[in-house]
Design a protein around this motif. Structure first.
Motif, PDB file in Angstrom:
ATOM      1  N   LYS A  63       0.839  -1.207   0.000  1.00 40.93           N
ATOM      2  CA  LYS A  63       0.000   0.000   0.000  1.00 40.93           C
ATOM      3  C   LYS A  63       0.877   1.261   0.000  1.00 40.93           C
ATOM      4  O   LYS A  63       0.572   2.232  -0.677  1.00 40.93           O
ATOM      5  N   ILE A 118       2.295   1.945  -3.443  1.00 41.03           N
ATOM      6  CA  ILE A 118       1.237   2.430  -4.327  1.00 41.03           C
ATOM      7  C   ILE A 118       0.941   3.901  -4.055  1.00 41.03           C
ATOM      8  O   ILE A 118       0.813   4.708  -4.990  1.00 41.03           O
ATOM      9  N   GLN A 176       1.588   7.004  -6.571  1.00 44.46           N
ATOM     10  CA  GLN A 176       0.512   7.929  -6.949  1.00 44.46           C
ATOM     11  C   GLN A 176       0.935   9.384  -6.750  1.00 44.46           C
ATOM     12  O   GLN A 176       0.523  10.253  -7.516  1.00 44.46           O
ATOM     13  N   ILE A 214       3.175   9.947  -9.843  1.00 45.00           N
ATOM     14  CA  ILE A 214       2.391   9.915 -11.082  1.00 45.00           C
ATOM     15  C   ILE A 214       1.501  11.146 -11.183  1.00 45.00           C
ATOM     16  O   ILE A 214       1.466  11.816 -12.218  1.00 45.00           O
ATOM     17  N   SER A 215       0.777  11.449 -10.111  1.00 45.79           N
ATOM     18  CA  SER A 215      -0.128  12.603 -10.156  1.00 45.79           C
ATOM     19  C   SER A 215       0.657  13.910 -10.309  1.00 45.79           C
ATOM     20  O   SER A 215       0.231  14.809 -11.033  1.00 45.79           O
ATOM     21  N   SER A 219      -6.602  10.277  -8.465  1.00 44.77           N
ATOM     22  CA  SER A 219      -5.866   9.059  -8.832  1.00 44.77           C
ATOM     23  C   SER A 219      -6.087   7.959  -7.799  1.00 44.77           C
ATOM     24  O   SER A 219      -6.146   6.780  -8.151  1.00 44.77           O
ATOM     25  N   LEU A 220      -6.220   8.347  -6.534  1.00 40.71           N
ATOM     26  CA  LEU A 220      -6.514   7.337  -5.507  1.00 40.71           C
ATOM     27  C   LEU A 220      -7.898   6.733  -5.705  1.00 40.71           C
ATOM     28  O   LEU A 220      -8.113   5.555  -5.426  1.00 40.71           O
ATOM     29  N   VAL A 260      -9.548   6.484  -8.726  1.00 41.89           N
ATOM     30  CA  VAL A 260      -9.681   5.715  -9.967  1.00 41.89           C
ATOM     31  C   VAL A 260      -8.667   4.586 -10.114  1.00 41.89           C
ATOM     32  O   VAL A 260      -8.859   3.698 -10.946  1.00 41.89           O
ATOM     33  N   SER A 261      -7.602   4.586  -9.324  1.00 40.17           N
ATOM     34  CA  SER A 261      -6.579   3.549  -9.507  1.00 40.17           C
ATOM     35  C   SER A 261      -7.093   2.132  -9.276  1.00 40.17           C
ATOM     36  O   SER A 261      -6.711   1.235 -10.033  1.00 40.17           O
ATOM     37  N   PRO A 262      -7.966   1.869  -8.298  1.00 41.21           N
ATOM     38  CA  PRO A 262      -8.474   0.493  -8.188  1.00 41.21           C
ATOM     39  C   PRO A 262      -9.215   0.046  -9.449  1.00 41.21           C
ATOM     40  O   PRO A 262      -9.050  -1.088  -9.907  1.00 41.21           O
ATOM     41  N   ALA A 293      -8.709   1.237 -12.497  1.00 39.55           N
ATOM     42  CA  ALA A 293      -7.710   1.104 -13.554  1.00 39.55           C
ATOM     43  C   ALA A 293      -6.953  -0.217 -13.442  1.00 39.55           C
ATOM     44  O   ALA A 293      -6.736  -0.908 -14.444  1.00 39.55           O
ATOM     45  N   PHE A 294      -6.566  -0.599 -12.222  1.00 38.32           N
ATOM     46  CA  PHE A 294      -5.853  -1.862 -12.035  1.00 38.32           C
ATOM     47  C   PHE A 294      -6.766  -3.051 -12.349  1.00 38.32           C
ATOM     48  O   PHE A 294      -6.319  -4.047 -12.926  1.00 38.32           O
TER      49      PHE A 294
END
Length: 76
Positions: free
Chosen positions: A4, A7, A11, A14-15, A56-57, A59-61, A63-64
């Motif tokens: 976690k 990740i 993020q 990345i963001s 991003s936090l 939408v990332s689940p 997206a993965f």
């Protein structure tokens, strides 16, 4: 899978990179290259990075999950 902590740190990077590049791109696209553009870009980036990080936090689940379905094991 990554921890976690990894990740969350990813993020942040990345963001930040995406907010930097996107605000820069659209600032230059709309205003052209000038000293004013640099100030506008900086102001937009300061606002965009925290927003991009939070989104991003969220939408990332998704997206993965989608990436796993499209490119997961057995999809070669």
């Amino acid at each position: 899978m990554h921890s976690k902590r990894v990740i969350i740190v990813a993020q942040v990077f990345i963001s930040g990179m995406m907010a930097f590049l996107m605000t820069g791109f659209f600032s230059f696209l709309n205003l052209g290259f000038s000293v004013k553009t640099l100030g506008t870009w900086a102001a937009a980036f300061v606002i965009a990075w925290p927003v991009a990080f939070c989104l991003s936090l969220l939408v990332s689940p998704l997206a993965f999950m989608l990436a796993g379905r499209l490119a997961g094991p057995g999809r070669d």
